[in-house]
Structures are given as structure tokens and as C-alpha cells.
Design a protein around this motif. Structure first.
Motif, PDB file in Angstrom:
ATOM      1  N   THR A  33      -7.853  -6.123   0.287  1.00  0.00           N
ATOM      2  CA  THR A  33      -8.128  -7.289   1.129  1.00  0.00           C
ATOM      3  C   THR A  33      -6.871  -8.143   1.210  1.00  0.00           C
ATOM      4  OG1 THR A  33      -9.126  -8.207  -0.851  1.00  0.00           O
ATOM      5  CG2 THR A  33     -10.613  -7.561   0.909  1.00  0.00           C
ATOM      6  N   LYS A  34      -6.898  -9.080   2.119  1.00  0.00           N
ATOM      7  CA  LYS A  34      -5.730  -9.934   2.316  1.00  0.00           C
ATOM      8  C   LYS A  34      -5.641 -10.976   1.202  1.00  0.00           C
ATOM      9  CE  LYS A  34      -4.720  -9.297   7.066  1.00  0.00           C
ATOM     10  NZ  LYS A  34      -3.461  -8.663   6.658  1.00  0.00           N
ATOM     11  N   PRO A  35      -4.466 -11.592   1.067  1.00  0.00           N
ATOM     12  CA  PRO A  35      -4.304 -12.608   0.023  1.00  0.00           C
ATOM     13  C   PRO A  35      -5.247 -13.799   0.204  1.00  0.00           C
ATOM     14  CG  PRO A  35      -2.178 -11.932   0.859  1.00  0.00           C
ATOM     15  CD  PRO A  35      -3.207 -11.306   1.750  1.00  0.00           C
ATOM     16  N   ASN A  36      -5.675 -14.050   1.439  1.00  0.00           N
ATOM     17  CA  ASN A  36      -6.451 -15.265   1.664  1.00  0.00           C
ATOM     18  C   ASN A  36      -7.779 -15.040   2.368  1.00  0.00           C
ATOM     19  OD1 ASN A  36      -5.326 -14.461   4.034  1.00  0.00           O
ATOM     20  ND2 ASN A  36      -4.803 -16.513   4.746  1.00  0.00           N
ATOM     21  N   PRO A  65       5.708 -28.213   3.967  1.00  0.00           N
ATOM     22  CA  PRO A  65       4.391 -28.064   3.366  1.00  0.00           C
ATOM     23  C   PRO A  65       3.910 -26.618   3.387  1.00  0.00           C
ATOM     24  CG  PRO A  65       4.212 -29.009   5.552  1.00  0.00           C
ATOM     25  CD  PRO A  65       5.670 -28.939   5.244  1.00  0.00           C
ATOM     26  N   ARG A  66       2.798 -26.427   2.761  1.00  0.00           N
ATOM     27  CA  ARG A  66       2.271 -25.103   2.509  1.00  0.00           C
ATOM     28  C   ARG A  66       2.100 -24.251   3.777  1.00  0.00           C
ATOM     29  NH1 ARG A  66      -2.432 -22.746   2.551  1.00  0.00           N
ATOM     30  NH2 ARG A  66      -2.797 -21.152   0.978  1.00  0.00           N
ATOM     31  N   VAL A  67       2.516 -22.998   3.682  1.00  0.00           N
ATOM     32  CA  VAL A  67       2.284 -22.028   4.755  1.00  0.00           C
ATOM     33  C   VAL A  67       0.977 -21.297   4.460  1.00  0.00           C
ATOM     34  CG1 VAL A  67       3.119 -19.890   5.779  1.00  0.00           C
ATOM     35  CG2 VAL A  67       4.727 -21.709   5.232  1.00  0.00           C
ATOM     36  N   SER A  68       0.130 -21.178   5.499  1.00  0.00           N
ATOM     37  CA  SER A  68      -1.230 -20.694   5.252  1.00  0.00           C
ATOM     38  C   SER A  68      -1.326 -19.196   5.002  1.00  0.00           C
ATOM     39  CB  SER A  68      -2.115 -21.054   6.437  1.00  0.00           C
ATOM     40  OG  SER A  68      -1.553 -20.511   7.627  1.00  0.00           O
TER      41      SER A  68
END
Lengths: 471, 646
Positions: free
Chosen positions: B453-456, A339-342
Motif C-alpha cells: 500500500t502507499k505511504p499515506n 511546510p509538509r508535503v502530503s
């Protein structure tokens, strides 16, 4: 396998390719560079498990090979090391679980430090990269460093280049530098050096690697001879220009041009070898990926580079190669994992130890790296050579520029050494040292390749070899 | 030894960054501690000193003796872009993907053209060979247009000689001497003879069409293009006009005047990142470039050529990292409405903005505070969607880009009416005036905001580093070596500002973070994809920031507009512009004795109201632009060689 989904996707793409097969190909090295895809729709894994005859050499005298493998941002040593005391490897830590089939063919190390990276200007990732395979202290230069000093590039020749000088004379390519998404052209983006301040750029595009190694493989002899003759005429003329110009320049400029001329002579040597002894072996198919620098492609590119690297070694194109999985401080999110890695890898590596949101993802990153390393070993081990396999004739050193992301620790680096370099290294050991300089490990490898040197990298950090390792 | 908690908030920039928290959370029992023993290492947490190059020289600098210093440099290889442009201008056609497989340049000072780091490896020479063969093919195919003379057959060597002189002159950017012509003729003959042998080969039918004359010509072209005279900017100089001993920090050696052809290449690679054109060659041939008037006449002419816009953009995109905008990637899980298609629009916006500042407004202060920008409907729609707290209806967003544009950019009615009629779809952008209270200066452009900035998640540290390194020319030292860090969980209930404020409570972190975090806090009204926001995590945005450890703009401020004004009017920032342009123009780092020359350039720049082109002209006019430092040791060597008649 955590990257099952990606593998399936990749497998489907592979099968969708035309599977026309050519098993006998002349390995040429520098081909025409044009029309590299014509008629070469070969399956990626075609025939690699079967015996491959070496180019111009008998199986009895299979050469020693060296591979450097690099992944960034440290690991979690507590999940990496075996649960037992040092000695013969019995079990593996969860991160290295994928290496289970090879536990008799690898060595694991505790207490080997990048002491050379504790000196000199610059940040820890920068110093670690500069020292990892050179054992030398980073130079002073134009990059911002600490305490008023500015950091430069690596301070000396790296292991691969040194060994390539000794075992690269018979192969078209003295060495190959491959990368996966190496997008930073700075000290933290280089692992291989021809000498102090002489970084070697890795190629991150599998198609470019393929073209370098295998294009022109299907051309008729007469055409190859014709191209070679024409290139040699031109190179002779060009080298004449260099010789004449060097005399007119001052010492700084002359050194630069001499380096260039040396590379040209190396190219001449390669062209001559390619022509003289084209290896006969299976070649892989031309890789097909649209955006090799994207996060989504990271996993697929790593696999393709490994395939190409193993082909190059087994076909006698080179005896020395390195694969650099991105750069230190790699800000790549493993978007291909399910599953997705954050978060991207560097952020994950920095997560607090109790961070339940991020640590599991970081461990999945680390496990994935180990799976790629295992994939490399499996490919090498599937190719018989003499009484053993290509893996047995190879030394594969997996290094990291730090040991732990959230501390930037430069001690206790998670080195993994696989293969025995043709019976010169004693495999299957879990070794623990009391914080020694990694120069000892590097020098042991150098000696395993029959090179008589008594020190490597920073002189003051040298203290002989690791006797447990050498046969 | 210090025990510090580390947040999972780090920069992807060169220096690692430490985020700290003063108190240990009780649940953190399995803390990792690290001690890196470096007893002699000084504590580096204090602010880095500002480079002397950013200050006016003092009496101690003794500028009278140092002025017009010619610093040593290393021979400059063409970069990938320079190679591509040069090949284009040499042959009149642009080959797609010609240099795509060249190794990228190792970067120093943020630039790809720094001579010391321009490497040559086995891979480079292989690529140069392949490229030269592709270009030689173009020469053969277009020989009638490229050559001044078309031979009747391969025996017509006088015509080949004319081609050698003409093509060689352009490729090597100087006249070809008799020996060189002879050498190339000899190579031509080898090519012709070889082709004839190939035609007689039993397998000739496998070799494709072979034409002896074409074979000879392609060898010549390939040799010209792999020669050091093509791949490098060879500078031998002519007359010796000065010499230095090891005093006043100057490097011992002699100073030579460059030849007119060498000056022509310096000029064209500075302004165009390419070779001289015919007019510039003519000026060199006529000896016009050794006079200031002649040199500047050519510079003015060249600045009007569109190639200058491309050439100067190369400086800006590297200095300000605009070349990284195309690679921005955001986590689709966190920012589903962001698409990488925006990168191209972000890049176009800043490029048009920079060109407007340089060529139209002519005042570099505008770069930091102007609210003029360039927009098309698609980009306006992105901005208009707004960040958290924006009240945007998706229906209306789709319905009218102009409406959306107004939502974010707060145009007054009149401006909106103008925009409504003209805001284009597709590739074309129009110049518009933004709401200055919301967006002024390059720091408020989406590309820069998203890049830093960061991707998230948000990242004031990263934004602060960008300002500090690129605009203030004061890069940060790495974290102190004696630090012990323990990393806790980030707290999702806090705003970005609150999380990062932890830095300032721990002395070991504060030393560095006070230099950058408060700069980034001033931009907190912009989210990681460049949208204006009213809230973060449901809380009101606080955009108070602080500038510290600068020469002239320390103090607190609110928001991007005040920050932009502060930067625009900072002498340190404007001297940083001079320093960067010098590094780019010279292809090297500055050296200590140049402090006086750099100050003089700054004087001319500031008295021209920070007109970028005035600064550029001053660099071209400065004596060092037309001179060469020659290593002393080699003067004797050369003398000896010439005495031996070599």
C-alpha cells in the motif's frame, strides 16, 4: 527558498564538523579504501569558489566536461517555459525561477520528443529511461511489457559513456555515475549504459563516492608507489587467468568475461594515471550522513553528491559525470521540505490538473529540483578556468524520462542544457521545434565534443544536428 | 481516441496504472489531453494470456522428444550475497561491510541472480579489488590457522606451495593444476622481492611494518580472489553426451556433463548461496556427485545445515518481496502510531512463518491459508491497536500486551491463557494460532499488507498486482498507448473501494483493472499498516472480491480467508511456485522447450502434497541440474585449440 529549514539544519551540521583544513591534496582515485576518515575533516565547501589548478594541465587548455542530470516523473511545461516567444531567454517560468542568474548560460527546449521511447515494449517510464540519454529503443528482455512482448534494458550506449570514451583518457575516472536514493535495480532505475543491455549502476552513498575519489589523498608517495606496484602484479596475474579461461569457454561466456577483462584493463589504466599525475586541488570533506537512503536524507545527499561531482571535475578526477535523482516512478516523499508535503513524488506527479490538494506540492517538488540544478550551476560557475568558468567548459544536460506525470507524455521533454562545452554551444536560447526526435539534440552534443559521428541511437530517428545550437 | 479521467491513485510498481472515471466533472476546464500516435500498436487492454508454462503440456508439445532439455545459460558471477557468504566460509570470519559498497545486482524476474543481467563495470572490478585486499589481509593475519603449513621463512617455498594448493582449491572450488601453482609462486616471489626493495627504501619508515613473506602471501590471496575462477561459477563440463540442432525449439549446441566439482558448486550455491564445505568437496573428489544417490545424499545432509534456511530464505524473500519489508515507510502524519521499528518485526514474522511452512508443515498450501503465525509482545501490540473502528483503550494497550493481542487476534479463552503466559518481549517470537477468520495466509501478514500500500493511503491496485504478479505469475501489460487521460481530484468522502470502482466503468481501464482491483478489494479489512479494521471513513467495510482470468480459480469471494483458500488450491498458483523456483535455481528465465520438464517437476510436487522440499529435490535430481549447454560454434574452436596444443 522552500527548503530553507533543511538548509539551516544542514548548515549547522556542517559547521559542527572539525574544520581542519588541507588545501593541497593529491587526488588519487582508488585509495586504500581503509581509514578514509583519518585526518580528513575538511569543510564541505572549503575553498571551492577560488581558482583550482587542473591536474596535469594548464588553465589555458581546460578540458571540455559533460554532466548528465536526471529528475523523474515529468514536469509542468506550462509553468516551466518562458512566457515569451522563442529567442533569447528573457524570463523564466516559475518552476525554473532559480535559474535566473544563468539565463544567458542555458538553453531551453520545446518540441523535443523521446521518439525512441514511443517504440518497443514496456511501460512509458521504462521506455523513457531506456531512451533518454541513448536515443535507442528499449530492448526486448525478461521484464513484463505490453502486447505480449517483454521489455529489457536500454538499447544502446548513452551519451556520457560515448563522450567518456573520447575525453576520458587523461583522467583517473573515465566517468562517474552518481545517484540519490536509487533503490530500484531495474530498467527504470538506470540512466547510463556502456552499451545495449549493459546498465551502469550509480552510487547513492556520498561517503562511498568520496572514498573512491579522495581517500588516500594524504598518503606519502612511497606508500602510493608500493600499493600501485603490488596491485599491478596482481592484476597482471588475474588478467592472465582471464585470457586463458576465455579460450575454453563458449561464445556467450567469453563475451561476459571479455567485458570483465576490459574493466580490469581500465582499472590498470586508472591506477597508472592516479600515480603518474596526482592533481593538486582542494578536496571536499568526507560526507557524514547516517541513512543515505532515507527520505529525510534525500535533499542532503543530493547536495553532497553535487559537491563531490564538482570537486571531481575541478580536480581532474574525471571529465564526465552523471547525477541521477532517484528513479522513474520515484515513490519518495520530500519529507525534508517545509511546510509538509502530503504525498510521495510519483503520486503528486499523477494528480489531476485541478487537484488543489496535490498540485501545489508537486510544483514545490519541481521547484526544488530546479534549485538543485541551479546549485550545481552556481558551483560550476564559481570555479574560474582560463577566461571563463568550469561551467563554460561544461555541457550540463538535464533530462526527464517523460514530460508530464499525469499523462505519461513522451513528447516535448523539458530538456535544459547549460554551459557551452568550451564555447562549442550557443547558450541563452529558448528554442522551439516541431516535435523532433531528441537524437538530434544528443548528436549535437556529441559533435560539440569534437566527435565525428553522423548519427546516434536509433538510426531511423536521426536527422542531423540542431544547427541553432552549435557554434 | 478515448477520453478518460484519471484519478490520483497509482501504483509504484513497474507498470503504470490507470484509474478512470466515466463522467467529466464540470469544473474541469483546463483538461490536458495527450495523444501518443501509435497507429500500429495493438490494444493491450485485454487480459494478458496465461503463460504456457503454467499449463499442462498438450500433445502438440511433443514431450517425448523435448524432455530433459538443457537450455543455454550464461556464466554466473557471484552476487553480492554469494560473495559475502563465500568469503565467510572460505576464511571462517565474517568481515562487516565487506560487500556493502558493491553495486547492487540488476534484478530480473524479481531475483538478483539472473545470469544475463549480472553486469561487470569499472565500479565492480574496483570493489572486487578492494574486497580482495581486505580478505588478503585476513589471510595474512590468520595464516597459521588457514595454511596447512607454516613456513620458517620466506624461502620455504614448498610450504607456500602447500598453501597455494590448499587455499586455491577452496577459493576456486576445484583442484589447482601445476601451471597455476607455478604462476602463483611467481607472484609470491614478486611480492617478496618487492617487499625487500621497500625495506631498503629511504622512506621505508613511512610504509609501516613490512614483512616479505606476508607481502608475498597477500598478493597470492588477492589474485586468487580476483580471478574469474573465484568470482564466477566457471563451468567447462567434461564429456559430451548429446547435441541439438535447431529443431524442436531447442538451441543448437552440445550438451556436456558437469564435473563433480562443478556439480558441487551448483548444489552449494542453490542451497546455501555459498561455496561447498569440506564434506561436499570430499564427495566431489571421490566422484560421488555424478551418481544420483551420491548427489542426493549430499543434498539431504546440506538441507539439515542451518545455512540452508538462510539460502532458501533468499529465494522466498525475493520471490515474495519480503526483502522490501525493511524499507517500508509510512507517512507519520497519516499513521503517527506506525514506526519503522515495526519493519523488522514484520520481517521476522514472515520469515518464521515461511520456515515453518517449508521445514515443518511441508505443504506449500499452508503459505496461502495457514493461520499459524509467530508473535512477540511488541508486534502483537501493533496488531491489537486495530484500524478504524477498533475500540481500543490506550491505557489497556500499555498495560498488557496479552490483552491487546486478544483484541485484534480474537483468541479463544484457552489460547489466550496459553499466550498470556508465554508471549515474549524482545526479540524472541513464539508460534501462535491466529483467528483464521481474520488472518490466514501470507497475504494477511502485516509486512505484506503494509508493503503493498502507499505511504499515506490504501491501494487495492497494488495489492492486486502483488497477487497477480508474484502468486499467479501473470504480470500485467502497461496501459494502452492510444489512451487519453484527464486527471480529476480524488473524492475524500468515498471509501477506497468506491474510488477505485470507477475503474470498472470505463472500458479502457477496466481491461486491466478488473484483473487486479477486485483481488485487492478482498483485503480491504486491513489498513495500510496491516491492522484489522471495521470501518473506513466511517463506513462499513465491504470485502467482496473477484478473481478473473486465471486458469482455475475465477469467481467472487469474501475476505482474505476465502481468497487464501482459493489461492492455496489453485494449480496455477502451484505451477507458479515451480516456475519461480526454477528461475531462481537456474539463474535464468525458462525457455519454451522446458515446458515438459517444468510439467514433470510440477507432477512430482503436486503428488507430494505440494511439499516444497520435494520440489527442490526434484530440481536437483533432474538431468539438467548436472549438465551444461555449450555453444556449438565453440566446440570446433576448442577442438582446434586443443589440436594446436594450447
Amino acid at each position: 527558498m522552500s527548503d530553507q529549514k533543511y538548509l539551516n539544519k544542514f548548515e549547522r551540521a556542517r559547521q559542527a564538523q572539525t574544520l581542519s583544513r588541507r588545501s593541497m591534496l593529491r587526488a588519487l582515485g582508488v585509495g586504500s579504501g581503509l581509514g578514509m576518515l583519518n585526518g580528513l575533516g575538511l569543510p564541505l565547501f572549503s575553498g571551492l569558489p577560488k581558482a583550482l589548478a587542473q591536474a596535469g594541465m594548464s588553465e589555458q587548455s581546460a578540458p571540455q566536461r559533460l554532466i548528465l542530470f536526471y529528475t523523474p516523473n515529468g514536469t509542468k511545461k506550462e509553468l516551466w517555459r518562458p512566457s515569451h516567444e522563442p529567442g533569447a531567454i528573457q524570463n523564466l517560468g516559475p518552476i525554473l525561477n532559480a535559474l535566473e542568474p544563468f539565463k544567458e548560460k542555458i538553453c531551453l527546449f520545446d518540441g523535443v520528443d523521446l521518439k525512441a521511447a514511443l517504440e518497443g515494449p514496456g511501460g512509458p517510464h521504462q521506455r523513457g529511461m531506456a531512451s533518454l540519454f541513448s536515443g535507442a529503443v528499449i530492448t526486448e528482455g525478461d521484464f513484463v511489457g505490453g502486447d505480449g512482448r517483454k521489455a529489457g534494458w536500454g538499447g544502446g550506449i548513452t551519451l556520457d559513456q560515448l563522450i567518456a570514451q573520447h575525453i576520458g583518457n587523461e583522467t583517473p575516472f573515465r566517468s562517474l555515475e552518481l545517484g540519490v536514493r536509487v533503490i530500484e535495480n531495474m530498467p527504470r532505475g538506470r540512466i547510463s549504459y556502456a552499451g545495449a543491455n549493459m546498465p551502469l549502476p550509480p552510487v547513492s552513498d556520498p561517503l562511498q563516492v568520496y572514498t573512491r575519489l579522495f581517500s588516500g589523498a594524504s598518503e606519502p608517495d612511497a606508500l602510493i608507489q608500493r600499493r600501485l606496484r603490488r596491485r599491478q602484479s596482481v592484476l597482471d596475474t588475474v588478467l592472465g587467468d582471464f585470457r586463458k579461461l576465455e579460450q575454453k569457454l563458449d561464445s556467450r561466456d567469453r563475451a561476459k568475461l571479455q567485458q570483465h577483462a576490459q574493466s580490469l584493463r581500465e582499472l590498470e589504466r586508472r591506477l597508472a594515471i592516479s600515480n603518474g599525475q596526482g592533481g593538486v586541488c582542494d578536496t571536499p570533506t568526507a560526507p557524514m550522513l547516517s541513512d543515505v537512503m532515507s527520505e529525510d536524507s534525500f535533499g542532503a545527499v543530493a547536495r553532497q553528491q553535487i559537491d563531490l561531482m564538482v570537486s571531481a571535475l575541478s580536480c581532474g578526477q574525471t571529465n564526465v559525470a552523471s547525477l541521477q535523482c532517484s528513479t522513474a516512478v520515484n515513490a519518495c516523499r520530500f519529507s525534508f521540505l517545509e511546510p509538509r508535503v502530503s504525498h510521495e513524488g510519483h503520486s503528486l506527479s499523477h494528480a489531476g490538473d485541478s487537484n488543489q490538494g496535490m498540485q501545489p506540492d508537486w510544483e514545490r517538488n519541481l521547484t526544488w529540483y530546479a534549485e538543485q540544478f541551479a546549485y550545481l550551476l552556481a558551483k560550476l560557475d564559481s570555479i574560474p578556468e582560463g577566461d571563463g568558468t568550469l561551467l563554460d567548459n561544461t555541457a550540463v544536460l538535464w533530462g526527464n524520462e517523460i514530460s508530464r506525470g499525469n499523462t505519461h507524455d513522451l513528447t516535448d521533454i523539458p530538456f535544459v542544457l547549460a554551459g557551452s562545452a568550451g564555447g562549442k554551444l550557443r547558450s541563452g536560447q529558448y528554442l522551439r521545434y516541431p516535435g523532433i526526435a531528441h537524437n538530434q539534440l544528443l548528436l549535437s552534443l556529441i559533435q560539440a565534443f569534437g566527435i565525428e559521428m553522423s548519427e546516434f541511437g536509433a538510426s531511423h530517428l536521426n536527422n542531423g544536428t540542431l544547427s541553432e545550437l552549435l557554434v | 481516441m478515448k477520453l478518460i479521467k484519471l484519478l490520483a491513485l497509482f501504483t509504484a510498481y513497474g507498470t503504470a496504472f490507470w484509474a478512470c472515471e466515466s463522467d467529466l466533472k464540470p469544473e474541469l476546464t483546463n483538461t490536458v489531453t495527450l495523444s501518443v500516435p501509435q497507429e500500429d500498436a495493438p490494444n493491450t487492454t485485454s487480459a494478458p494470456s496465461v503463460s504456457p508454462m503454467l499449463r499442462p503440456p498438450s500433445d502438440e508439445d511433443q514431450c517425448e522428444s523435448k524432455l530433459n532439455y538443457v537450455a543455454p545459460n550464461v556464466i554466473r558471477r557471484l552476487t553480492r550475497s554469494e560473495y559475502r557468504n563465500t568469503a565467510r566460509d572460505l576464511l571462517g570470519v565474517e568481515l562487516a561491510e565487506l560487500v556493502d559498497t558493491f553495486p547492487p545486482e540488476e534484478e530480473v524476474n524479481g531475483f538478483d541472480n539472473q545470469s544475463k543481467s549480472l553486469q561487470v563495470s569499472a565500479l565492480h572490478v574496483e570493489e572486487f579489488m578492494q574486497a580482495s585486499e581486505k580478505l588478503a589481509q585476513v589471510v595474512v593475519e590468520n595464516f597459521d590457522e588457514i595454511s596447512p603449513c607454516v613456513p620458517m621463512n620466506e624461502q620455504a617455498e614448498s610450504c607456500i606451495e602447500a598453501f597455494i594448493r590448499d587455499f586455491g582449491f577452496k577459493a576456486w572450488r576445484r583442484p589447482i593444476v601445476a601451471d597455476e601453482v607455478e604462476q602463483m609462486l611467481s607472484l609470491y616471489r614478486q611480492g617478496v622481492a618487492g617487499a625487500k626493495e621497500d625495506l631498503a627504501h629511504p622512506q621505508a619508515h613511512l610504509l609501516g611494518p613490512i614483512d616479505p613473506m606476508s607481502d608475498g602471501i597477500s598478493l597470492i590471496a588477492s589474485a586468487f580472489l580476483q580471478s574469474p575462477y573465484f568470482l564466477y561459477r566457471v563451468e567447462l563440463g567434461s564429456e559430451i553426451i548429446d547435441s541439438y540442432n535447431d529443431q524442436d525449439e531447442r538451441v543448437a549446441g552440445t550438451v556436456k556433463v558437469l564435473s563433480d566439482y562443478e556439480i558441487a558448486s551448483r548444489l552449494s550455491y542453490l542451497l546455501w548461496r555459498s561455496m561447498p564445505d569440506q564434506t561436499l568437496f570430499e564427495a566431489a573428489r571421490n566422484g560421488e556427485l555424478s551418481s544420483e544417490a551420491g548427489l542426493m545424499a549430499q543434498a539431504e545432509r546440506m538441507l539439515l545445515d542451518p545455512k540452508s534456511a538462510d539460502g532458501l530464505w533468499s529465494f522466498f524473500e525475493q520471490w515474495l518481496a519480503f526483502d522490501e519489508i525493511k524499507d517500508i515507510s509510512k507517512d507519520p502524519y497519516v499513521f503517527p502510531e506506525y514506526s519503522e521499528d515495526l519493519n523488522h518485526l514484520f520481517e521476522t514474522e514472515v520469515r518464521l512463518f515461511v520456515e515453518d511452512v517449508v521445514f515443518t508443515q511441508g505443504d506449500m498450501r499452508a503459505l496461502f491459508q495457514s493461520s499459524q503465525s509467530f508473535m512477540n509482545a511488541e508486534l502483537a501490540r501493533h496488531y491489537a491497536r486495530g484500524g478504524e473502528g477498533a475500540k481500543v483503550s490506550e491505557d489497556r494497550l500499555d498495560e498488557s500486551a496479552e490483552w491487546a493481542f486478544n483484541q485484534d487476534l480474537s483468541l479463544d479463552d484457552e489460547a489466550l491463557r496459553n499466550a498470556r503466559s508465554s508471549l515474549p518481549n524482545g526479540e524472541s517470537f513464539i508460534k501462535i494460532e491466529l483467528n483464521p477468520q481474520r488472518r490466514s495466509g501470507l497475504l494477511t501478514r502485516g509486512g505484506v499488507l503494509a508493503l503493498t500500500t502507499k505511504p499515506n493511503m490504501g491501494d487495492p491496485v497494488h495489492r492486486g498486482i502483488y497477487i497477480r504478479e508474484r502468486l499467479l505469475c501473470t504480470p500485467l501489460p502497461p496501459p494502452p498507448p492510444d489512451i487519453v487521460v484527464v486527471a480529476p481530484d480524488p473524492d475524500p468522502s468515498l471509501t477506497t473501494r468506491e474510488q477505485f470502482k470507477i475503474h470498472s466503468s470505463e472500458p479502457a481501464c477496466e481491461g486491466c483493472h478488473k484483473l487486479v482491483d477486485p483481488l485487492g478489494f478482498g483485503l480491504e479489512r486491513f489498513d495500510p499498516v496491516g491492522r484489522f479494521r471495521e470501518l473506513e471513513n466511517g463506513q462499513e467495510i465491504n470485502d467482496q472480491g473477484e478473481v478473473v482470468s486465471t486458469l482455475d480459480i475465477d469467481g467472487t469471494f469474501h475476505g482474505s480467508q476465502e481468497l487464501g483458500e482459493r489461492l492455496a488450491n489453485s494449480e496455477q498458483v502451484q505451477r507458479c511456485v515451480v516456475l519461480n523456483l526454477m528461475r531462481y535455481a537456474q539463474g535464468r528465465s525458462e525457455s519454451a522447450p522446458e515446458i515438459c520438464d517444468i510439467d514433470q517437476l510440477y507432477g512430482k510436487y503436486s503428488s507430494a502434497n505440494y511439499d516444497f522440499l520435494t520440489l527442490l529435490r526434484a530440481i536437483i535430481r533432474s538431468p539438467s541440474f548436472s549438465r551444461l549447454h555449450f555453444d556449438k560454434e565453440d566446440v570446433s574452436l576448442n577442438t582446434a585449440l586443443s589440436e594446436q596444443g594450447q
